[in-house]
Design a protein around this motif. Sequence first.
Motif, PDB file in Angstrom:
ATOM      1  N   ILE A  60      26.885 -28.244  33.391  1.00  0.00           N
ATOM      2  CA  ILE A  60      27.910 -27.507  32.636  1.00  0.00           C
ATOM      3  C   ILE A  60      28.288 -28.276  31.384  1.00  0.00           C
ATOM      4  O   ILE A  60      28.394 -27.708  30.289  1.00  0.00           O
ATOM      5  N   PHE A  61      28.498 -29.587  31.526  1.00  0.00           N
ATOM      6  CA  PHE A  61      28.799 -30.441  30.371  1.00  0.00           C
ATOM      7  C   PHE A  61      27.684 -30.356  29.337  1.00  0.00           C
ATOM      8  O   PHE A  61      27.941 -30.180  28.133  1.00  0.00           O
ATOM      9  N   ALA A  62      26.435 -30.450  29.782  1.00  0.00           N
ATOM     10  CA  ALA A  62      25.296 -30.396  28.864  1.00  0.00           C
ATOM     11  C   ALA A  62      25.192 -29.043  28.178  1.00  0.00           C
ATOM     12  O   ALA A  62      24.703 -28.956  27.043  1.00  0.00           O
ATOM     13  N   GLY A  63      25.672 -27.986  28.850  1.00  0.00           N
ATOM     14  CA  GLY A  63      25.570 -26.643  28.290  1.00  0.00           C
ATOM     15  C   GLY A  63      26.410 -26.421  27.047  1.00  0.00           C
ATOM     16  O   GLY A  63      26.260 -25.400  26.372  1.00  0.00           O
ATOM     17  N   ILE A 106      36.313 -30.070  30.168  1.00  0.00           N
ATOM     18  CA  ILE A 106      37.138 -30.800  29.202  1.00  0.00           C
ATOM     19  C   ILE A 106      36.280 -31.788  28.410  1.00  0.00           C
ATOM     20  O   ILE A 106      36.422 -31.926  27.191  1.00  0.00           O
ATOM     21  N   GLY A 107      35.378 -32.479  29.119  1.00  0.00           N
ATOM     22  CA  GLY A 107      34.492 -33.421  28.445  1.00  0.00           C
ATOM     23  C   GLY A 107      33.594 -32.740  27.430  1.00  0.00           C
ATOM     24  O   GLY A 107      33.348 -33.277  26.348  1.00  0.00           O
ATOM     25  N   GLY A 108      33.086 -31.551  27.776  1.00  0.00           N
ATOM     26  CA  GLY A 108      32.249 -30.810  26.837  1.00  0.00           C
ATOM     27  C   GLY A 108      33.003 -30.412  25.585  1.00  0.00           C
ATOM     28  O   GLY A 108      32.474 -30.480  24.477  1.00  0.00           O
ATOM     29  N   PHE A 144      31.779 -32.466  22.115  1.00  0.00           N
ATOM     30  CA  PHE A 144      30.992 -31.655  21.185  1.00  0.00           C
ATOM     31  C   PHE A 144      31.887 -30.778  20.315  1.00  0.00           C
ATOM     32  O   PHE A 144      31.547 -29.645  19.980  1.00  0.00           O
ATOM     33  N   LYS A 145      33.020 -31.329  19.937  1.00  0.00           N
ATOM     34  CA  LYS A 145      33.996 -30.590  19.143  1.00  0.00           C
ATOM     35  C   LYS A 145      33.427 -30.124  17.816  1.00  0.00           C
ATOM     36  O   LYS A 145      33.735 -29.039  17.331  1.00  0.00           O
ATOM     37  N   GLN A 196      45.461 -30.466  20.273  1.00  0.00           N
ATOM     38  CA  GLN A 196      44.586 -29.972  19.220  1.00  0.00           C
ATOM     39  C   GLN A 196      43.123 -30.283  19.529  1.00  0.00           C
ATOM     40  O   GLN A 196      42.237 -29.459  19.308  1.00  0.00           O
ATOM     41  N   ARG A 197      42.874 -31.490  20.056  1.00  0.00           N
ATOM     42  CA  ARG A 197      41.503 -31.866  20.404  1.00  0.00           C
ATOM     43  C   ARG A 197      40.974 -31.048  21.580  1.00  0.00           C
ATOM     44  O   ARG A 197      39.771 -30.816  21.691  1.00  0.00           O
ATOM     45  N   LEU A 198      41.883 -30.614  22.465  1.00  0.00           N
ATOM     46  CA  LEU A 198      41.470 -29.821  23.613  1.00  0.00           C
ATOM     47  C   LEU A 198      41.300 -28.344  23.279  1.00  0.00           C
ATOM     48  O   LEU A 198      40.821 -27.577  24.126  1.00  0.00           O
ATOM     49  N   GLN A 199      41.709 -27.952  22.076  1.00  0.00           N
ATOM     50  CA  GLN A 199      41.547 -26.559  21.666  1.00  0.00           C
ATOM     51  C   GLN A 199      40.078 -26.288  21.373  1.00  0.00           C
ATOM     52  O   GLN A 199      39.506 -26.869  20.456  1.00  0.00           O
TER      53      GLN A 199
END
Length: 253
Positions: free
Chosen positions: A115-118, A237-239, A243-244, A15-18
């Motif tokens: 990419i993460f910052a984006g 994945i980190g992004g 930033f969910k 769910q968190r990865l959605q």
Amino acid sequence: MAPVGGSSIGDDILQRLQPSQEQWTTIYFIIGYAVGILFLWNIPYLNYILYPFKIITVALHEFGHASAGWCTGAKIEYINVNPDEGGVTGMRGGNPYITLPAGYIGSCVWGSLMIFAGFNLLASKIGTGLLGVALLLVLVYARNMMTRGITVVFIGFLAFLWWFDNAVALRYVILFMGVMSALYSLWDIVEDLITRKVNESDASKFSQLCCGGCLGPRFWGLIWFVISIIFVAIAVIGGILAFKNDQTIQIGG
């Protein structure tokens, strides 16, 4: 029956990865940028559109060498980028076991960070600032006009967007640069070390250093390629995880 603990934890992770709706938009941009870059890359004349961005990514490749050199006690003498999209970093000292892989991997790390910052407006501003600092350091150590010129122009471009407080534009510029840097690093590894052998590559030097060339540069190129892919996956994945709860971008006053 009561839900099994492991299944509950697994469902929570899924769910968190959605991705949220806004994150899906960012992912679509990443895919679109990647497809567009790969398309333009191989089209005669149109590939000149990417040329200045390629030069910036080469500068980040060389900055990867330089930053690894600083971390291992090297004295950096110069950083140069050439018109043929090559580059060289001159240094004295340092740990070659770290400085040699730091070009390919460092370029992809920079791309992954962008990419993460984006995925977030504030993170994009921070990423832009870090990119600007990196390019300023490249400028300090540049010894040819091309390196100086392209870094000055790109720093000016970033400063222009920052001055007008256009966070949305900064976000998608930094995202594009992230995809470009990551793709360029991956493509460079594949082209130079896996599909064809380049005699004087970082991997060939690293191969000679590690085991007298017994494993060969293609082996190390493949290892670095896998490491780079992992960094890109971690960035996406980190992004999503970090930033969910981001709100959808609002453009305008």
